[in-house]
Write a protein that holds these residues in place. Structure first.
Motif, short mmCIF file in Angstrom:
data_model
loop_
_atom_site.label_atom_id
_atom_site.label_comp_id
_atom_site.label_asym_id
_atom_site.label_seq_id
_atom_site.Cartn_x
_atom_site.Cartn_y
_atom_site.Cartn_z
N SER A 129 47.24 -40.38 145.01
CA SER A 129 48.41 -40.23 145.89
C SER A 129 49.72 -40.30 145.11
O SER A 129 50.72 -39.74 145.55
CB SER A 129 48.39 -41.29 147.00
N PHE A 130 49.71 -40.94 143.92
CA PHE A 130 50.93 -41.01 143.12
C PHE A 130 51.33 -39.61 142.61
O PHE A 130 52.46 -39.40 142.18
CB PHE A 130 50.74 -41.98 141.93
N LEU A 131 50.39 -38.66 142.68
CA LEU A 131 50.69 -37.29 142.22
C LEU A 131 51.13 -36.37 143.37
O LEU A 131 51.37 -35.19 143.15
CB LEU A 131 49.44 -36.69 141.55
N ASN A 132 51.20 -36.91 144.59
CA ASN A 132 51.50 -36.06 145.76
C ASN A 132 52.76 -35.22 145.58
O ASN A 132 52.79 -34.04 145.92
CB ASN A 132 51.64 -36.93 147.01
N GLY A 133 53.82 -35.86 145.05
CA GLY A 133 55.10 -35.16 144.86
C GLY A 133 54.93 -33.97 143.91
O GLY A 133 55.39 -32.86 144.18
N LEU A 134 54.22 -34.22 142.81
CA LEU A 134 54.01 -33.17 141.80
C LEU A 134 53.14 -32.04 142.38
O LEU A 134 53.41 -30.85 142.17
CB LEU A 134 53.35 -33.78 140.56
N MET A 190 52.57 -26.54 144.56
CA MET A 190 52.19 -25.65 145.66
C MET A 190 53.40 -24.88 146.20
O MET A 190 53.30 -23.70 146.53
CB MET A 190 51.54 -26.43 146.80
N VAL A 191 54.54 -25.57 146.28
CA VAL A 191 55.71 -24.95 146.92
C VAL A 191 56.44 -23.98 145.97
O VAL A 191 56.95 -22.95 146.42
CB VAL A 191 56.69 -26.03 147.46
N TYR A 192 56.49 -24.28 144.68
CA TYR A 192 57.24 -23.40 143.77
C TYR A 192 56.37 -22.44 142.95
O TYR A 192 56.32 -21.25 143.27
CB TYR A 192 58.21 -24.22 142.92
N PRO A 193 55.67 -22.89 141.90
CA PRO A 193 54.90 -21.90 141.11
C PRO A 193 53.86 -21.15 141.96
O PRO A 193 53.75 -19.92 141.87
CB PRO A 193 54.21 -22.75 140.05
N ASN A 194 53.15 -21.89 142.81
CA ASN A 194 52.11 -21.25 143.64
C ASN A 194 52.73 -20.24 144.60
O ASN A 194 52.25 -19.10 144.72
CB ASN A 194 51.34 -22.33 144.41
N THR A 195 53.82 -20.65 145.28
CA THR A 195 54.45 -19.74 146.25
C THR A 195 55.00 -18.50 145.56
O THR A 195 54.89 -17.39 146.09
CB THR A 195 55.57 -20.49 147.01
#
Lengths: 293, 205
Positions: free
Chosen positions: B157-162, B167-172
């Protein structure tokens, strides 16, 4: 040490199959109740559905999936329907554009309704037609969405039980898709995009999505633009929704996705370990070969 | 020639152009035309199921007639299809048909889910055997995959932000490129079909 890396390099894949099997089975038998961290896409979807209680508009839950993805998607359908029923939001359950989707919607309907009616006392049970309606399968994919957008009752004149939609409390005022508060399409395929393209773009109905972890990556582009109001991604998304139901509206039921997350946690950790070990073994063996020649 | 090629090409051309134009005209005539077209599509969609059934019987009866070693599976497939259809049609309680519901819930659902779940075994084995950081790109993919997988479990869960950032930037960004490509491809193919350049749907060519 070299023997160990050589052993890994030549490891029979059946040992991996066995380890994966055990990683799934053991946490299901002895759950360790792993904590669930909530992510923004799930919260956004939960909040949007919750806000429908004020508008009185129905929620349309679409089970656009086949049994192959049901272990991941059934918990989502159940959690969303349970949330809506707890908040007295009328629901239209629709099997969607897959022929197999109808069977899934029927199973989900049966499960949640039995559970809700079992929990509540006689006077407060939920009633078919007043609280929810089940639609039948209609062939035609895009034409079905557009047909519902123009005239809902003409496209599906009857529910799955043969009642006229005009006679049912939930659907009597739903003349077109625009009269629906939100569509939640639960699917492991690209069908949510079809609902977005036609139901949202053409008829202005907001769409939320519940999808498999594999397909979730595809939908972030639509989340960022606000075209999807929210999303549940994979088993974790379903577990997050169950957690929100429990924390915010005190739904105390067996949390299927949260239990399954224990197995998913174990398998993910196992795969990460074997991928790292596989890579170390690959480089050690490569270095060893280079030294020999 | 007229019925096999010219007429279908003409129908596709006229209806393709008409459906394109009607999308932008909110006039009652245009709406009524669209409703008619929607009805036609749904009716043709229903016929596709009949066509699928015909193809199913054709393939499996041929296998049974040839008596090859796997013909028993074709017998099972045909018996299952006819059996389910008969139970569904002749069953008295409609949706609450006990036998139909149980066959679906306790045979079809577990079979289908089991077939799909076998994938996880192959994925794990393939990841171990083939997912190697052979070059910089493969290394980047490997690190990203491990971060996203860890972020999807409770301990990570400590990696949630990353993970959300990935998901939101490189993936999108990558997904959007793919989607635009697909969109342009769909437009190009549709135009080729409407203008009669792409004719493979007529069979042969």
């Amino acid at each position: 040490m070299m023997k160990f890396w050589l052993f890994l390099e030549r490891l029979d894949r059946r040992w991996i199959y066995l380890a994966i099997g055990l990683s799934v089975i053991i946490p299901l038998i002895f759950p360790f109740n792993s904590p669930t961290t909530i992510t923004p896409p799930t919260v956004n979807l939960w909040n949007y559905i919750d806000s429908l209680a004020e508008t009185g508009k129905p929620l349309m839950v679409i089970t656009d999936y086949a049994p192959s993805t049901s272990p991941e998607l059934d918990p989502m359908s159940r959690a969303v329907i349970r949330h809506a029923l707890e908040k007295d939001i009328p629901i239209i359950i629709y099997g969607g554009l897959y022929p197999q989707g109808f069977g899934m919607s029927q199973r989900v309907e049966q499960y949640v309704i039995d559970e809700m009616n079992h929990k509540k006392v006689n006077g407060d049970t939920i009633i078919y037609g007043e609280d929810w309606v089940l639609l039948p399968f209609i062939p035609g994919a895009t034409a079905v969405i557009m047909g519902m957008g123009d005239d809902f009752h003409r496209t599906s004149p009857e529910d799955a039980r043969g009642n006229s939609l005009s006679d049912l409390e939930v659907t009597k005022d739903v003349r077109r898709l625009g009269d629906i508060g939100l569509i939640v399409d639960i699917s492991g395929s690209s069908l949510p995009r079809l609902w977005l393209q036609y139901a949202t773009t053409r008829y202005g109905v907001p769409v939320g999505v519940g999808t498999t972890a594999v397909s979730a990556a595809e939908y972030y582009a639509f989340l960022q633009t606000g075209q999807f109001v929210g999303m549940m991604g994979g088993m974790k998304g379903a577990a997050e929704y169950e957690q929100l139901n429990e924390d915010l509206i005190e739904v105390k039921v067996r949390r299927v996705a949260s239990i399954a997350m224990d197995a998913q946690n174990a398998v993910h950790i196992f795969i990460i370990i074997i991928v790292i070990l596989g890579n170390i073994s690959f480089f050690v063996m490569k270095k060893n070969k280079a030294r020999r020649f | 020639m007229l019925f096999k090629r010219t007429l279908p090409l003409l129908v596709v051309f006229v209806l393709g152009i008409a459906m394109m134009i009607q999308y932008f005209i909110p006039h009652p005539i245009s709406q009524s035309f669209k409703e008619g077209a929607d009805n036609w599509i749904r009716i043709i969609g229903a016929f596709a199921i009949v066509l699928g059934l015909a193809s199913f019987f054709h393939v499996h009866t041929r296998k049974i007639m040839r008596k090859n070693k796997d013909s028993i599976f074709s017998v099972v497939a045909i018996v299952s299809l006819i059996g389910m259809a008969l139970i569904g049609i002749l069953g008295k309680d409609g949706l609450d048909n006990w036998l139909f519901s149980n066959l679906y819930s306790y045979i079809i659902v577990p079979l289908d889910a089991t077939m799909f779940s076998l994938l996880s075994f192959y994925i794990a084995s393939a990841a171990f055997k083939a997912f190697k950081a052979r070059n910089a790109m493969a290394f980047a993919l490997l690190v990203t995959a491990i971060i996203v997988m860890l972020g999807r479990v409770s301990f990570g869960s400590f990696l949630n932000g990353l993970v959300e950032w990935i998901m939101v930037y490189p993936n999108t960004a990558a997904q959007r490129g793919i989607l635009i490509g697909i969109g342009l491809g769909i437009i190009a193919t549709s135009l080729k079909i409407i203008l009669g350049i792409e004719r493979s749907y007529l069979g042969g060519e």
